[in-house]
Design an enzyme around this catalytic site. Structure first.
Site, PDB file in Angstrom:
ATOM      1  N   ASP A  42     -34.472  12.483  97.932  1.00  0.00           N
ATOM      2  CA  ASP A  42     -35.406  13.544  98.311  1.00  0.00           C
ATOM      3  C   ASP A  42     -36.372  13.832  97.174  1.00  0.00           C
ATOM      4  OD1 ASP A  42     -34.555  14.395 100.990  1.00  0.00           O
ATOM      5  OD2 ASP A  42     -32.669  14.931  99.996  1.00  0.00           O
TER       6      ASP A  42
ATOM      7  N   ASP B 268     -32.155  14.534 109.501  1.00  0.00           N
ATOM      8  CA  ASP B 268     -31.902  14.907 108.103  1.00  0.00           C
ATOM      9  C   ASP B 268     -31.823  16.428 107.986  1.00  0.00           C
ATOM     10  OD1 ASP B 268     -31.780  15.088 105.349  1.00  0.00           O
ATOM     11  OD2 ASP B 268     -33.884  14.531 105.014  1.00  0.00           O
TER      12      ASP B 268
HETATM   13  O1  LIG Z   1     -34.513  16.517 102.965  1.00  0.00           O
HETATM   14  C1  LIG Z   1     -33.620  17.274 102.666  1.00  0.00           C
HETATM   15  C2  LIG Z   1     -33.914  18.696 102.384  1.00  0.00           C
HETATM   16  O2  LIG Z   1     -35.269  18.914 102.477  1.00  0.00           O
HETATM   17  C3  LIG Z   1     -32.209  16.746 102.508  1.00  0.00           C
HETATM   18  O3  LIG Z   1     -32.220  15.365 102.688  1.00  0.00           O
HETATM   19  C4  LIG Z   1     -31.257  17.389 103.496  1.00  0.00           C
HETATM   20  O4  LIG Z   1     -31.248  18.759 103.387  1.00  0.00           O
HETATM   21  C5  LIG Z   1     -29.866  16.774 103.378  1.00  0.00           C
HETATM   22  O5  LIG Z   1     -28.966  17.606 102.765  1.00  0.00           O
HETATM   23  P1  LIG Z   1     -27.768  18.332 103.537  1.00  0.00           P
HETATM   24  O6  LIG Z   1     -26.984  17.262 104.241  1.00  0.00           O
HETATM   25  O7  LIG Z   1     -27.032  18.999 102.432  1.00  0.00           O
HETATM   26  O8  LIG Z   1     -28.406  19.282 104.517  1.00  0.00           O
HETATM   27 CO   LIG Z   2     -34.235  14.366 103.005  1.00  0.00          CO
END
Ligand SMILES: O=C(CO)[C@H](O)[C@H](O)COP(=O)(O)O
Ligand SMILES: [Co+2]
Length: 253
Positions: free
Chosen positions: A27, A172
């Site tokens: 990210d 995501d």
């Molecule tokens: O793009 C993102 C946040 O902007 C991350 O990839 C996403 O939040 C993944 O993390 P989690 O599984 O902890 O939610």
């Molecule tokens: Co992401």
């Protein structure tokens, strides 16, 4: 990787590859497109050096000027450059448009992804689908890990899966063993899981569980609608068979 202990990024990256992850999701945040800053090409470059050539780097570019970082990320070892459509449409690079951005990404040797924030209508991506390898439907507001999954994004996934049976659709944000069913049923075939994996005592079990759910519930959809469509075309049955076998590895395109 955002959910990992960033002071040990390389060893954490190796641990999830070891645990069965297909890709490392990186990210990249610029503090402008989203209210947070993470890392850029220099860190990606160090990570590439440390984990070697093999691991696939899925670079989720939460940046205001996606055209500006393509070359740096490619040289650093990025495998897929996934830009936000909202940013790309406003990017003021000279002679620049979304099609040019996709071309630039490919010419630098990376695959192309396009991401949509929760507030962006899925229809906005229609004219670009043929130019990309993957569409990312955000299931949280981009900027931070550990947020709650937004099930109300699933109609976007369903729409894309129904319209483009072979498209790679990534989800995501907030994906975990308790939210994967709805995403798999909707037709997502690329699952980003940060907190769910890094908080788990057994990463391998979580990754395997997510994968099996996509195979079980997503495959049902593939065998249903996809089979019907492909059988109607006759000649493409072989492609579908190859696709079904490949789902265990990564995608069912
Ligand atoms: O793009 C993102 C946040 O902007 C991350 O990839 C996403 O939040 C993944 O993390 P989690 O599984 O902890 O939610
Ligand atoms: Co992401």
């Amino acid at each position: 990787m955002l959910a990992s202990d960033l002071s040990n990024l390389a060893s954490n990256a190796k641990s999830v590859i070891q645990a069965g992850a297909d890709e490392l999701h990186l990210d990249v945040m610029d503090g402008h497109f989203v209210p947070n800053i993470t890392w850029g090409a220099p860190v990606i470059k160090c990570l590439r050096k440390s984990v070697g050539e093999d691991p696939y780097f899925d670079c989720h570019m939460m940046v205001s000027k996606p055209s500006e970082w393509v070359k740096d990320v490619a040289e650093a070892g990025g495998s897929r450059y996934c830009f936000h459509l909202e940013a790309a449409l406003k990017d003021s690079g000279v002679d620049f448009n979304v099609a040019e951005l996709c071309k630039l990404i490919r010419s630098c040797g990376m695959e192309v992804g396009v991401a949509l924030k929760p507030g962006t209508d899925v229809s906005a991506v229609r004219e670009f689908v043929s130019l990309v390898d993957m569409v990312l439907i955000m299931t949280v507001e981009p900027g931070f890990g550990g947020q709650k999954f937004m099930p109300n994004m699933m109609p976007k996934v369903v729409h894309l899966r129904d319209t483009y049976p072979n498209l790679n659709i990534q989800v995501d944000g907030g994906l975990s063993p308790s939210t994967i069913d709805v995403a798999a049923k909707a037709g997502a075939n690329s699952i980003v899981a940060g907190s769910a994996v890094f908080k788990a005592a057994d990463k391998e079990q979580v990754i395997l569980g997510l994968r099996h759910t996509v195979e079980r519930l997503g495959m049902g959809k593939a065998e249903g609608e996809l089979t019907k469509r492909v059988k109607a075309k006759g000649a493409e049955v072989g492609v579908l068979m190859a696709g079904i076998m490949f789902v265990a590895g990564k995608y069912f395109v």
